[in-house]
Design a protein around this motif. Structure first.
Motif, PDB file in Angstrom:
ATOM      1  N   SER A  74       0.694  -1.197  -0.149  1.00 47.91           N
ATOM      2  CA  SER A  74      -0.114   0.077   0.161  1.00 47.91           C
ATOM      3  C   SER A  74       0.883   1.355  -0.168  1.00 47.91           C
ATOM      4  O   SER A  74       2.156   1.173  -0.007  1.00 47.91           O
ATOM      5  N   GLU A 118       0.888   3.799   2.173  1.00 48.56           N
ATOM      6  CA  GLU A 118       1.580   4.002   3.560  1.00 48.56           C
ATOM      7  C   GLU A 118       2.066   3.036   4.107  1.00 48.56           C
ATOM      8  O   GLU A 118       1.199   1.912   4.437  1.00 48.56           O
ATOM      9  N   TYR A 119       3.320   2.427   4.274  1.00 47.48           N
ATOM     10  CA  TYR A 119       3.689   1.223   4.950  1.00 47.48           C
ATOM     11  C   TYR A 119       4.972   1.321   5.998  1.00 47.48           C
ATOM     12  O   TYR A 119       5.576   2.345   5.625  1.00 47.48           O
ATOM     13  N   PRO A 171      -5.583   1.680   8.786  1.00 48.94           N
ATOM     14  CA  PRO A 171      -4.500   1.824   7.832  1.00 48.94           C
ATOM     15  C   PRO A 171      -5.384   0.948   6.610  1.00 48.94           C
ATOM     16  O   PRO A 171      -6.098   0.176   6.663  1.00 48.94           O
ATOM     17  N   GLU A 172      -4.819   1.371   5.319  1.00 48.90           N
ATOM     18  CA  GLU A 172      -5.290   0.717   4.206  1.00 48.90           C
ATOM     19  C   GLU A 172      -4.617  -0.707   4.417  1.00 48.90           C
ATOM     20  O   GLU A 172      -3.444  -0.802   4.797  1.00 48.90           O
ATOM     21  N   HIS A 197      -5.744  -3.021   6.316  1.00 47.48           N
ATOM     22  CA  HIS A 197      -5.704  -3.307   7.842  1.00 47.48           C
ATOM     23  C   HIS A 197      -6.553  -4.574   7.928  1.00 47.48           C
ATOM     24  O   HIS A 197      -7.705  -4.575   7.217  1.00 47.48           O
ATOM     25  N   TYR A 211      -9.111  12.008   9.299  1.00 45.77           N
ATOM     26  CA  TYR A 211      -7.817  11.057   9.278  1.00 45.77           C
ATOM     27  C   TYR A 211      -6.407  11.843   8.990  1.00 45.77           C
ATOM     28  O   TYR A 211      -6.134  12.722   8.459  1.00 45.77           O
ATOM     29  N   PRO A 221      -2.746  10.991   8.114  1.00 48.38           N
ATOM     30  CA  PRO A 221      -1.770  10.215   7.622  1.00 48.38           C
ATOM     31  C   PRO A 221      -0.607  10.064   8.360  1.00 48.38           C
ATOM     32  O   PRO A 221      -0.121  11.209   8.857  1.00 48.38           O
ATOM     33  N   PRO A 274       1.601   3.181  10.683  1.00 49.41           N
ATOM     34  CA  PRO A 274       0.134   2.788  10.626  1.00 49.41           C
ATOM     35  C   PRO A 274      -0.645   2.724  11.733  1.00 49.41           C
ATOM     36  O   PRO A 274      -1.901   2.667  11.679  1.00 49.41           O
ATOM     37  N   GLN A 275       0.109   2.569  12.948  1.00 49.81           N
ATOM     38  CA  GLN A 275      -0.731   2.521  14.153  1.00 49.81           C
ATOM     39  C   GLN A 275      -1.201   3.574  14.679  1.00 49.81           C
ATOM     40  O   GLN A 275      -1.886   3.745  15.750  1.00 49.81           O
ATOM     41  N   ILE A 327      -3.569   6.384  14.420  1.00 50.79           N
ATOM     42  CA  ILE A 327      -4.692   6.498  13.967  1.00 50.79           C
ATOM     43  C   ILE A 327      -5.816   7.222  14.852  1.00 50.79           C
ATOM     44  O   ILE A 327      -5.774   6.844  16.280  1.00 50.79           O
TER      45      ILE A 327
END
Length: 762
Positions: free
Chosen positions: A78, A80-81, A272-273, A275, A354, A356, A360-361, A363
């Motif tokens: 994805s 964002e990784y 996250p995308e 997820h 959101y 970014p 990813p954790q 949020i």
């Protein structure tokens, strides 16, 4: 070419089977198994919704791919990784088990793990060339035919990363293929009525060959089978440009959702995308946020499952994994296009923006400027106009009945600044902080004022119920201990104040019920948790629990207990009167003779039990007979079980004979045997009349034979053997061959698994 998920839909389950992309899959498989011996990259390219991930997954799980490669791994990348998490995810699949390693060791560890192996790595949803550049040194080229599969929506990325094979471009569906897919999704095998045929073709044509668009529009029109309505959809589709078509059709699907389903879907967009949502946690989060409404409040969990299945039925949520025993959804996710739609929608909501981040954790349900303003106006929150959705001129006190929605999984350095502010965020409902270990002093002080919490998940070294007993609205409590420092604690009478608790999950802690607290049971009305449904993974001392203790949970449905007795042969409790449907019992001590594990001679199982898992127990003939009498039992898992050699369980001069020929498990569909040692296994054709799945894992049956009576079970669909000897494998294939001769079709699958990532399908 067919692009479809074949489904059988009910109100409680949806069973998917990918059956499309036949020609494409064959072409990709040929590229992976043939051609150059050097490391090669095979790129699958296409716009969102065209089926790149579906095709890659079909190839990845294909039988010949499994046989061709020594190891396989799948990782979603994805936009964002987290690079460390990417390495960890691949390593865990390559090695099976993985010890914690410093970040700088992971790339080299992966490279060494892949050396001299023919491997297949799938990197799903690559956005940038730089991503591959960060990973490529960990993928050695031993000139043995190893392959990397990339899926990307960017043609330029695929061109730049080309090694030997040209990128594989997915084509759009033809009108006929689109109509075929639309019919399958709308009518589920039925014939399209003549009056809908013409408009149906027009809808299919205007979907412009995009499978995702077809599937989503099918979810809308399936319940509106009128030609005039279908014509309206067709005209709307024809006016949309291709680039925005997916977003528009998702918007249309979204507009046709009930309000509570809209909230549930958008909530998933804040993660996250790609997820992977553990369904149990997701449903409890929905409940805590009051998205789920049920006339019968006792069935709010069932209502949440129906909501999830509604979103799956409409193709807005994707099933990632189902439970092997009962087929219920265990993990789910959303397509990246649906996720992007949710993000766009969320930006229009004042307090649900959101933020970014590369981590990813991290949020939150917050506006862009909310953190800054919280720090600036710590003592005067009513000066923050968008806090909790405040309208202009509305004070903070005037919106006290609306909660600030907040979910966080931050790094400790971020949370150190934000945690003290919880003293002012009194209407917060959800705190999910199980990813960072918190000191007792910080988290206990922070939650003192958050009296409206309904969901609390924490990781901590110390815990006691009295520290959260003031949270009278709390529904879900999850506590994870640091395994190096977690301590034993004594339960507090404070737990009985938390009347709204529905789900309690305490991991890595052991706790004891104090003698002087047992007197409280005399006041029965004050020592009940009437709403409690699940109580799980708790390490307790069984001897501390009097019979009265178990009666304090009159509506409990699921119980998971890990007993840590200091002695041997502790009698199991009488749980017959509890309304349990799922029960998991485990003793700490490993098998080293039957006296070192729990004695089940006196166990009395709940009468309505559907799912039972027992580990490290000594089962007597009497206890097993009592177990077999449970007429609703559908799933039975026996791990590290020792059958006491007595009566029918003893064969003179031979050993332990597990004889179940006189027992009838009338409802049992799933049977798992793991590390069970018997010399012989006997069964009759009436012992398991409706069994569907038999799983044998690392078991030693000295006679090396599955009872021949399994041939006569008409419902049997799967025999799965994990790390079993060849005699058991031959026995399974003999049963399969006899079933084929009798039934005249291949209705029984035998799956041999030698290690976690090496499977042979037959």
């Amino acid at each position: 070419m067919e692009h479809v998920l074949k489904s059988e839909r009910t109100s409680t389950s949806i069973d998917e089977e990918v059956v499309g992309f036949k020609d494409d899959a064959e072409n990709i498989i040929q590229q992976l198994t043939g051609g150059t011996k050097e490391l090669d990259i095979v790129s699958i390219v296409g716009m969102p919704g065209l089926g790149k991930t579906t095709l890659a997954r079909m190839v990845f799980t294909h039988q010949c791919i499994d046989k061709h490669f020594d190891v396989r791994a799948w990782c979603s990348i994805s936009k964002e990784y987290n690079l460390r998490k990417v390495f960890l995810k691949i390593l865990k699949q390559v090695l099976g088990n993985l010890d914690d390693s410093p970040s700088e060791d992971l790339p080299d560890k992966l490279r060494k793990s892949l050396m001299h192996k023919r491997y297949l790595i799938v990197l799903d949803d690559i956005w940038e060339v730089e991503t591959w550049e960060e990973l490529q040194l960990s993928f050695p080229d031993d000139e043995n035919g190893s392959r990397v599969v990339l899926t990307t929506r960017d043609e330029e990325v695929s061109r730049q990363l080309k090694h030997h094979s040209d990128p594989y471009f997915l084509r759009f569906l033809t009108v006929d293929e689109s109509w075929d897919l639309l019919q399958k999704k709308v009518f589920q095998g039925e014939i399209c009525p003549p009056e809908l045929h013409k408009t149906g073709l027009q809808v299919a044509e205007n979907c412009k060959g995009l499978p995702l668009v077809i599937v989503l529009i099918a979810g809308i029109i399936a319940k509106q089978r009128e030609a005039s309505l279908w014509l309206g959809f067709a005209e709307d589709l024809s006016s949309q440009v291709l680039e925005e078509q997916s977003m528009k059709i998702i918007e249309s699907s979204y507009d046709h959702l009930e309000d509570h389903l809209k909230s549930c879907l958008l909530y998933m967009g804040l993660f996250p995308e790609d997820h992977q949502f553990p369904v149990f946690n997701l449903l409890n989060l929905w409940i805590a946020e009051s998205f789920i409404h049920s006339v019968d409040t006792e069935n709010v969990e069932e209502a949440s499952k129906i909501c999830l299945n509604d979103l799956v039925n409409r193709s807005l949520v994707i099933v990632s994994r189902r439970r092997e025993d009962n087929g219920e959804i265990e993990y789910c996710t959303v397509h990246d296009v649906v996720h992007e739609f949710c993000m766009r929608k969320l930006t229009k909501e004042k307090f649900m923006q959101y933020r970014p981040s590369k981590e990813p954790q991290y949020i939150r349900f917050i506006h862009d400027d909310l953190v800054h303003q919280l720090l600036q106006y710590t003592k005067s929150l009513d000066r923050i106009p968008m806090l909790a959705g405040l309208k202009e001129g509305e004070s903070f006190a005037q919106c006290h009945d609306r909660s600030l929605k907040f979910i966080a999984r931050p790094k400790s350095r971020v949370w150190e600044k934000t945690f003290p502010l919880l003293d002012n965020l009194r209407f917060i409902r959800v705190l999910h902080l199980s990813d960072v270990c918190l000191e007792r002093r910080s988290w206990t002080k922070a939650v003192q004022a958050a009296t409206h919490l309904r969901y609390l998940a924490i990781c901590t070294q110390e815990f006691d119920f009295q520290w959260v007993s003031h949270l009278h609205y709390l529904q879900t409590l999850q506590v994870v201990g640091n395994s190096d420092f977690s301590r034993r604690f004594e339960t507090s009478p404070s737990i009985w104040k938390m009347k709204k608790l529905r789900h309690v999950d305490i991991q890595d802690f052991s706790f004891k019920w104090e003698d002087n607290n047992r007197a409280l049971f005399e006041e029965s009305s004050e020592t009940l948790l009437p709403a409690l449904k699940t109580f799980g993974k708790c390490r307790i001392y069984l001897a501390d629990k009097t019979p009265e203790f178990w009666w304090r949970f009159p509506n409990i449905e699921q119980l998971k207990l890990h007993f840590i007795e200091p002695g041997y042969e502790v009698d199991m409790p009488n749980l017959e009167e509890l309304p349990l449907q799922s029960l998991e019992l485990c003793f700490s001590r490993p098998i080293s003779g039957y006296k070192s594990i729990g004695r089940a001679s006196c166990v009395v199982f709940p009468s309505n039990l559907k799912d039972l898992s027992i580990d490290r127990l000594c089962l007597t003939e009497e206890a097993f007979s009592q177990l077999a009498s449970r007429r609703n039992l559908e799933s039975l898992k026996l791990r590290n079980i020792y059958f006491k050699p007595e009566g029918r369980f003893w064969q003179a001069g031979y050993g332990i004979c597990w004889d179940v020929s006189d027992y009838e498990f009338l409802a049992l569909k799933y049977l798992l045997l793991q590390n069970v040692l018997v010399t012989e296994w006997r069964s009759s054709d009436s012992s398991f009349p409706v069994l569907e799945k038999l799983i044998i894992n690392k078991c030693t049956i000295l006679c090396g034979r599955i009872p021949s009576s399994f041939v006569d079970i008409p419902t049997l669909k799967l025999i799965k053997l994990i790390c079993c000897d060849y005699s058991l494998q031959n026995s399974a294939f003999n049963i399969k061959n006899e079933v084929e001769e009798i039934a005249g079709c291949d209705s029984l699958q035998v799956l041999i698994q030698y290690q976690p990532d090496s499977k042979l399908y037959h």
